[in-house]
Design a protein around this motif. Structure first.
Motif, PDB file in Angstrom:
ATOM      1  N   GLU A  19      -1.880   6.532  13.445  1.00 52.25           N
ATOM      2  CA  GLU A  19      -1.793   6.961  12.054  1.00 52.25           C
ATOM      3  C   GLU A  19      -0.254   7.137  11.476  1.00 52.25           C
ATOM      4  O   GLU A  19       0.038   6.608  10.383  1.00 52.25           O
ATOM      5  CB  GLU A  19      -2.556   8.127  11.718  1.00 52.25           C
ATOM      6  N   GLU A  23       0.991   4.792   8.540  1.00 53.20           N
ATOM      7  CA  GLU A  23       1.804   5.664   7.513  1.00 53.20           C
ATOM      8  C   GLU A  23       3.305   5.638   7.044  1.00 53.20           C
ATOM      9  O   GLU A  23       3.476   5.295   5.857  1.00 53.20           O
ATOM     10  CB  GLU A  23       1.485   7.252   7.522  1.00 53.20           C
ATOM     11  N   LEU A  26       3.749   2.189   5.314  1.00 52.37           N
ATOM     12  CA  LEU A  26       3.303   2.129   3.976  1.00 52.37           C
ATOM     13  C   LEU A  26       3.960   3.160   3.114  1.00 52.37           C
ATOM     14  O   LEU A  26       3.857   3.073   1.632  1.00 52.37           O
ATOM     15  CB  LEU A  26       1.933   2.975   3.882  1.00 52.37           C
ATOM     16  N   ALA A  27       4.999   3.619   3.392  1.00 48.00           N
ATOM     17  CA  ALA A  27       6.004   4.581   2.994  1.00 48.00           C
ATOM     18  C   ALA A  27       6.827   4.064   1.479  1.00 48.00           C
ATOM     19  O   ALA A  27       7.016   4.601   0.575  1.00 48.00           O
ATOM     20  CB  ALA A  27       6.904   5.203   3.817  1.00 48.00           C
ATOM     21  N   ASP A  30       3.114   1.278  -2.950  1.00 44.96           N
ATOM     22  CA  ASP A  30       2.034   2.000  -3.497  1.00 44.96           C
ATOM     23  C   ASP A  30       0.720   1.570  -3.810  1.00 44.96           C
ATOM     24  O   ASP A  30      -0.120   1.793  -4.396  1.00 44.96           O
ATOM     25  CB  ASP A  30       2.360   2.734  -4.931  1.00 44.96           C
ATOM     26  N   TYR A  32      -1.604   0.763  -1.158  1.00 43.12           N
ATOM     27  CA  TYR A  32      -2.383   1.563   0.068  1.00 43.12           C
ATOM     28  C   TYR A  32      -2.112   2.840   0.403  1.00 43.12           C
ATOM     29  O   TYR A  32      -0.750   3.104   0.268  1.00 43.12           O
ATOM     30  CB  TYR A  32      -2.649   0.510   1.144  1.00 43.12           C
ATOM     31  N   THR A  33      -2.859   3.668   0.738  1.00 43.00           N
ATOM     32  CA  THR A  33      -2.904   4.767   1.460  1.00 43.00           C
ATOM     33  C   THR A  33      -3.238   4.696   3.021  1.00 43.00           C
ATOM     34  O   THR A  33      -3.540   3.702   3.211  1.00 43.00           O
ATOM     35  CB  THR A  33      -3.430   6.012   1.021  1.00 43.00           C
ATOM     36  N   VAL A  34      -2.674   5.613   3.842  1.00 38.00           N
ATOM     37  CA  VAL A  34      -3.105   5.620   5.101  1.00 38.00           C
ATOM     38  C   VAL A  34      -4.568   5.583   5.265  1.00 38.00           C
ATOM     39  O   VAL A  34      -5.360   5.074   6.288  1.00 38.00           O
ATOM     40  CB  VAL A  34      -2.560   6.614   5.990  1.00 38.00           C
ATOM     41  N   GLU A  35      -5.304   6.264   4.549  1.00 35.04           N
ATOM     42  CA  GLU A  35      -6.815   6.325   4.310  1.00 35.04           C
ATOM     43  C   GLU A  35      -7.274   4.874   3.935  1.00 35.04           C
ATOM     44  O   GLU A  35      -8.490   4.769   4.513  1.00 35.04           O
ATOM     45  CB  GLU A  35      -7.170   7.460   3.283  1.00 35.04           C
ATOM     46  N   HIS A  36      -6.661   4.320   2.960  1.00 31.59           N
ATOM     47  CA  HIS A  36      -7.093   3.015   2.646  1.00 31.59           C
ATOM     48  C   HIS A  36      -7.245   2.040   3.949  1.00 31.59           C
ATOM     49  O   HIS A  36      -7.945   1.379   4.075  1.00 31.59           O
ATOM     50  CB  HIS A  36      -6.536   2.368   1.640  1.00 31.59           C
ATOM     51  N   THR A  79       0.939  -4.089   7.432  1.00 29.87           N
ATOM     52  CA  THR A  79       1.598  -2.849   7.936  1.00 29.87           C
ATOM     53  C   THR A  79       2.244  -3.017   9.145  1.00 29.87           C
ATOM     54  O   THR A  79       1.345  -3.622  10.172  1.00 29.87           O
ATOM     55  CB  THR A  79       0.869  -1.642   7.831  1.00 29.87           C
TER      56      THR A  79
END
Length: 134
Positions: A19, A23, A26-27, A30, A32-36, A79
């Motif tokens: 994770e 994460e 993805l920083a 905007d 996707y989030t890590v949950e996506h 990613t």
């Protein structure tokens, strides 16, 4: 370092270990989030790839989306975080893995620093992507 994909059945077991890499990747965006990312990996839309050492410690992770064009099966790097394709040996392993999934072409989107890194492995800038909310 060994590059390998994670079967979707093991995503939830390994997610705590990967994770932070996803994460971090993805920083700077905007979309996707890590949950996506976890949802896309667990439902099989994206493939999770890890870099693992001899002691089974994960040092990097990537997500890849495969899709077909008329001339190619594309492995699109969504990613990539940590130490995954940081040298010619790991890049060779990564491309061999992608070919095993049928890929004939690899591409990804990233910041200028990522583009510079990937140029070392033969990538060329094709276009720049821009967007605006409607």
């Amino acid at each position: 370092m060994k590059i390998q994909h994670v079967d979707v059945n093991y995503t939830n077991q390994l997610w705590p270990q990967v994770e932070k890499f996803i994460e971090a990747a993805l920083a700077y965006q905007d979309d996707y989030t890590v949950e996506h990312a976890k949802v896309y990996v667990t439902n099989g839309t994206w493939t999770l790839v890890v870099a693992i050492d001899d002691d089974q410690v994960i040092h990097g992770a990537a997500t890849v989306q495969f899709y077909n064009r008329p001339k190619d099966r594309v492995a699109f790097i969504v990613t990539m975080g940590g130490r995954l394709i940081s040298n010619p040996e790991t890049y060779a392993q990564f491309t061999t893995l992608l070919k095993a999934f049928g890929a004939t072409y690899i591409e990804g989107a990233g910041r200028e620093s990522i583009a510079r890194l990937w140029k070392r492995f033969g990538f060329v800038e094709k276009y720049r992507v821009v967007g605006a909310k409607l």
